[in-house]
Design an enzyme around this catalytic site. Structure first.
Site, PDB file in Angstrom:
ATOM      1  N   VAL A 182       0.829  -1.201   0.000  1.00  0.00           N
ATOM      2  CA  VAL A 182       0.000   0.000   0.000  1.00  0.00           C
ATOM      3  C   VAL A 182       0.864   1.251   0.000  1.00  0.00           C
ATOM      4  CG1 VAL A 182      -1.730   1.315   1.279  1.00  0.00           C
ATOM      5  CG2 VAL A 182      -1.906  -1.163   1.144  1.00  0.00           C
ATOM      6  N   PRO A 200      -7.025   8.030 -39.599  1.00  0.00           N
ATOM      7  CA  PRO A 200      -7.326   7.877 -41.029  1.00  0.00           C
ATOM      8  C   PRO A 200      -8.731   8.248 -41.456  1.00  0.00           C
ATOM      9  CG  PRO A 200      -7.265   5.746 -39.949  1.00  0.00           C
ATOM     10  CD  PRO A 200      -6.806   6.744 -38.924  1.00  0.00           C
ATOM     11  N   ASP A 216      -8.810  19.999 -41.590  1.00  0.00           N
ATOM     12  CA  ASP A 216      -8.539  19.552 -42.955  1.00  0.00           C
ATOM     13  C   ASP A 216      -9.775  18.871 -43.514  1.00  0.00           C
ATOM     14  OD1 ASP A 216      -5.924  20.434 -42.901  1.00  0.00           O
ATOM     15  OD2 ASP A 216      -5.117  18.531 -42.189  1.00  0.00           O
ATOM     16  N   LYS A 222      -7.374  20.722 -48.105  1.00  0.00           N
ATOM     17  CA  LYS A 222      -6.673  20.736 -49.385  1.00  0.00           C
ATOM     18  C   LYS A 222      -7.012  19.473 -50.163  1.00  0.00           C
ATOM     19  CE  LYS A 222      -2.708  23.027 -47.199  1.00  0.00           C
ATOM     20  NZ  LYS A 222      -1.268  22.923 -46.875  1.00  0.00           N
ATOM     21  N   GLY A 273      -5.711  15.093 -40.425  1.00  0.00           N
ATOM     22  CA  GLY A 273      -5.837  13.681 -40.739  1.00  0.00           C
ATOM     23  C   GLY A 273      -4.552  12.956 -40.366  1.00  0.00           C
ATOM     24  N   GLY A 274      -4.674  11.689 -39.963  1.00  0.00           N
ATOM     25  CA  GLY A 274      -3.488  10.899 -39.630  1.00  0.00           C
ATOM     26  C   GLY A 274      -2.790  11.415 -38.406  1.00  0.00           C
ATOM     27  N   ASP A 275      -1.467  11.558 -38.496  1.00  0.00           N
ATOM     28  CA  ASP A 275      -0.649  12.075 -37.404  1.00  0.00           C
ATOM     29  C   ASP A 275      -0.066  13.410 -37.832  1.00  0.00           C
ATOM     30  OD1 ASP A 275       1.057  11.292 -34.800  1.00  0.00           O
ATOM     31  OD2 ASP A 275       2.349  12.298 -36.242  1.00  0.00           O
TER      32      ASP A 275
END
Length: 413
Positions: free
Chosen positions: A22, A171, A194, A216, A247-249
């Site tokens: 603990v 994605p 986006d 875009k 979008g994505g990373d």
């Protein structure tokens, strides 16, 4: 009556009496809060000794004394002896120091809340009567799930310093957005978005959240990057929380680095919530493992804008899996250049359009036929192109793909 109070323990002395299971668990949590933790126990556990050897805590190997609580901001009595815990609590009360009595919640002057953190908010739950840890944890988890769902408006209500959060939206499937991304959206005053990624999440935003569409297409860039940077900085300098939903990373062909540079140059606080890059997520969802022991042990990710550069051709020649983003238009040239370098024309190629969405379509071909097949089938962006043996039709269904090669590929890392 119990009053729920948040304590800032960063850099402050906290004494934990009892270095068993603990006590060490409580010590770890306090370390996460930045506290200076002193563990006191005549027979500390091996775990406590390891923590002390790493200089995470100060370990005092003897029975606790009244002087140990001197100068402490908080004391946690977590021995296996209720009488000792009660004595420590009494010492703390005499010195007007808050004390958590782990064996008797009513016998201390403080209780540790079961908490969850969401952005810069912490939600805590405590019992006001007899301690009931499981009940408290159940309520905490239910509240945390509700907040993490994005259903709670987390926007700040007072004037404050603005900031920018770059969120990787994955994605396209909203279910693939990180929990931290949902919480950032719930706190947003402005969302700069986006056209790709989990744009369906925009429908959940309160009507007064400003949405700036800078989407875009491969042939049409209505908002140049410099203008996007200006919008981010401008809104943040007005004291607003700005989410850049990408979008994505953000850092995988997302120009996230450029946006971070712009924010830092303007003195704007900026942070990043990583997302599932479509380079990895889309093939996985389409049943294409980018690596497979004995088949492909490396992956090269590139952009169609780079064309058939030396790194891409070398990767194909070496048997690596090549993932091509924004590469529909460049596909014929890359295939021709690869074959000219001696890459087998029968090398499998898979093109995944609108991956992770209900409109997903997978088109199979080879290096020698990909250009013609893509044209005939009307393949359009957004699409991910995968080149390599792992892209063969039915690859995961074919037992021949299994291998007895040794486990030397860093599995689990």
């Amino acid at each position: 009556m119990t009053t729920l109070v948040g304590l800032d323990l960063a850099g402050r002395r906290v004494v934990v009496v009892g270095a068993g299971v603990v006590g060490t668990r409580r010590a770890r949590r306090l370390l996460e809060d930045g506290a200076w933790v002193v563990l006191v126990d005549p027979s500390p556990s091996d775990d406590a000794r390891r923590m002390a050897s790493d200089d995470d805590v100060e370990l005092v190997e003897r029975a606790v004394e009244a002087a140990d609580v001197e100068g402490a901001w908080l004391v946690v009595a977590a021995t296996g002896h209720p009488a000792v815990n009660a004595e420590v609590a009494a010492w703390s009360v005499a010195r007007r120091t808050w004390c958590v009595n782990a064996s008797d919640g009513r016998g201390g002057t403080a209780r540790v809340a079961a908490s969850s953190t969401h952005d810069d908010l912490t939600v805590g739950v405590v019992s006001t009567g007899d301690p009931d840890p499981r009940r408290v944890a159940t309520v905490r988890d239910a509240l945390a799930d509700h907040v993490r769902s994005g259903a709670v408006d987390l926007r700040r209500q007072r004037t404050r310093r603005g900031r920018v959060v770059l969120v990787g939206g994955g994605p396209g499937d909203p279910g693939l957005v990180p929990v931290a991304g949902l919480e950032a959206l719930a706190a947003a005053d402005v969302v700069v978005t986006d056209r790709l990624g989990a744009t369906a999440l925009l429908d959940r935003l309160p009507p007064d959240v400003e949405v700036v569409d800078v989407g875009k297409t491969p042939t049409h860039h209505p908002v140049p990057q410099d203008e996007i940077n200006r919008v981010l900085v401008d809104r943040a300098l007005r004291g607003l929380t700005v989410v850049r939903l990408k979008g994505g990373d953000p850092y995988v062909f997302g120009r996230g680095g450029e946006e971070v540079h712009a924010c830092r140059a303007a003195g704007v606080e900026v942070s990043v919530v990583p997302g599932i890059t479509s380079a990895f997520g889309v093939p996985a969802l389409a049943g294409i493992p980018l690596t497979q022991r004995g088949v492909a042990t490396s992956v090269h990710v590139t952009s169609g804008h780079a064309g058939a550069d030396a790194a891409t051709l070398a990767s194909l020649a070496a048997g690596a899996t090549v993932v091509l983003l924004m590469g529909v238009a460049a596909l014929p040239g890359i295939c021709a250049a690869a074959m000219a370098e001696g890459v087998d024309a029968d090398l499998p190629v898979a093109v995944v359009e609108r991956g992770s969405t209900v409109e997903e379509r997978v088109t199979r071909a080879t290096l020698g036929t990909a250009a013609e097949v893509a044209s005939r089938e009307g393949v359009r962006a957004p699409a991910i192109v995968v080149m390599g043996r792992v892209a063969a039709p039915g690859f995961l269904d074919d037992p021949v793909c299994a291998t007895t090669a040794p486990d030397d590929d860093g599995a689990g890392r």
